[in-house]
Design an enzyme around this catalytic site. Sequence first.
Site, mmCIF file in Angstrom:
data_model
loop_
_atom_site.group_PDB
_atom_site.id
_atom_site.type_symbol
_atom_site.label_atom_id
_atom_site.label_comp_id
_atom_site.label_asym_id
_atom_site.label_seq_id
_atom_site.Cartn_x
_atom_site.Cartn_y
_atom_site.Cartn_z
ATOM 1 N N GLY A 68 -20.043 -17.434 30.752
ATOM 2 C CA GLY A 68 -20.764 -16.315 30.888
ATOM 3 C C GLY A 68 -21.482 -15.646 32.127
ATOM 4 N N THR A 69 -21.782 -16.473 32.840
ATOM 5 C CA THR A 69 -22.133 -16.067 34.499
ATOM 6 C C THR A 69 -21.031 -15.554 35.153
ATOM 7 O OG1 THR A 69 -23.790 -17.674 34.463
ATOM 8 C CG2 THR A 69 -23.018 -17.069 36.560
ATOM 9 N N ASN A 143 -32.489 -12.246 26.549
ATOM 10 C CA ASN A 143 -32.243 -13.818 26.400
ATOM 11 C C ASN A 143 -33.369 -14.564 26.047
ATOM 12 O OD1 ASN A 143 -32.547 -13.851 29.218
ATOM 13 N ND2 ASN A 143 -32.142 -15.822 29.275
ATOM 14 N N SER A 188 -20.435 -14.715 26.562
ATOM 15 C CA SER A 188 -20.311 -16.138 26.997
ATOM 16 C C SER A 188 -19.893 -16.997 25.824
ATOM 17 C CB SER A 188 -21.736 -16.372 27.462
ATOM 18 O OG SER A 188 -22.050 -17.997 27.502
ATOM 19 N N HIS A 190 -20.292 -20.470 25.242
ATOM 20 C CA HIS A 190 -21.497 -21.261 24.593
ATOM 21 C C HIS A 190 -22.151 -20.733 23.954
ATOM 22 C CE1 HIS A 190 -25.198 -21.340 27.226
ATOM 23 N NE2 HIS A 190 -24.132 -20.782 28.041
ATOM 24 N N CYS A 310 -31.061 -21.811 31.890
ATOM 25 C CA CYS A 310 -30.674 -21.794 33.411
ATOM 26 C C CYS A 310 -31.955 -22.084 34.460
ATOM 27 C CB CYS A 310 -30.114 -20.250 33.844
ATOM 28 S SG CYS A 310 -28.793 -19.748 32.938
#
Length: 366
Positions: A68-69, A143, A188, A190, A310
Site C-alpha cells: 500500500g505504501t 486509518n 493495500s 495486507h 506504521c
Amino acid sequence: MGRIYLDDAGSAPVLVEVTEALRGIPNGNPSSPHTEGRAARAALDHARDVAAEALGADRTEISFTASGTETVNLALFGAARRLSKRGVVVAWAADHQSVLGAVRRLQSEGHAVEVAEVDEDARASADDVPSSAALVSIGLANNEVGTIQPVAEVIARAHEVGALVHVDACAGARWIPIPDGADLVSFSGHKLGAGRGGILYVKDGVRIDPLLYGGPQEWGRRAGAEDVAAATAVATALSICVRDRTARSLVAERQASTLRALLVELGGTITGAANRLPNFATCAFADRRGEDLLLALDLAGIAASSGSACASGSLDPSHVLLAMGLGLEQALGSLRLTTGYATTDDEIASASTIIRNLLTRTPARA
C-alpha cells in the site's frame, strides 16, 4: 478459547480464498517466452482481470505493486512529477503517514503543498481544496479512528478546479465502496486480507511517471519482474471484499458497537465520527497510557493497537489524534480495537470480559 485478534485495521488475516488461489502459482518470469514464463503470464493476466472486474475497470487501468505504501507513493510522486510543479498538491493533516511523507518530500523538491486541517472527528472538507490545486489526495477513511471521508465531495471540488484526485483506499476498501470519479486509487494487500501486494488504479487517460525505471512492466508504470503470487493474492482478496463487504459490515458494526459501549462505560472517550468504518471501536483515556493497555491486553490474549501500525515503534502521540485537537494526555492514552471478517460473537464476549477485568482492577495513572 485461543487468542483474540482485534487489530484488523493493522493487518487483516489472510483470507482462506487467498490461500487457495495461491496453490500452484507458477514460478516463471511473466516476461519469459518459455512454457513456465507463459504460465506465469497467464496467471498474472488472470489476476489483473479479477481486480479489474472487482473495480468495474479496464485491465489497463490496473497496476500491481508490492504494498500500500508503494502504491500511495507511486500515485503521488507519479502524478505530481508529471505535472512539473504546476499547481498545488493538497492533503490533510490526519492522512496516513505514507501520504504525508510523500507530500513532504514533494515539498522539498519544490512543489507547492498545502496540508489542510481536519475537524475534531478527523474529517476533511472539500472546502479546503483551493482553486490552485493540481493534485488532491483524500483518504477513503481515516486509518486510526475510522472516520469516513467526504470523498465524493472532494472529487467534485477537485475536478471543478481541474485537479487530479488520488483516493487512498487502503484503510477502507475492505468495508465500504469507493465513490466514482477518482483518477488514482490505492489499495493495500495486507489490509484486504491478501497478506501482501498492492494495487494502483489509474483512470484511463491519466499519465503518471514511474518510481522504478527499467522494463515496460505494468503498462510502463512499474519496472521489474512482476510478483505473480502477490498479484494473485491482492486481486483475489479485493474481489472477495467487494463481494462480501456489505454482509460483513453488518456483523462488524454490531460487534464494534458492543466494544464502543464497553469502552465508554470504562471511562474512555470515543474518537472519530459516528459515520465511521463499521469495524472500528476507538477511544482515548486521559488517565492511562496506550502502550500499557496494549501490553496488558496482549498478555491476556488480545491483539489490539493504539493507532497506526506504521508508528508502533514511536513513543510520540498519534499525529491523527493531535490533528483532531486532543490533548497530549488523551492522545497518549489511545486504544484501537478493530474486528475482522473472521471475528466471532463469542470472541467479542470473551474480549469484553477480559477488557472489563483489566481496566477495573488496574488503577488509572495518577
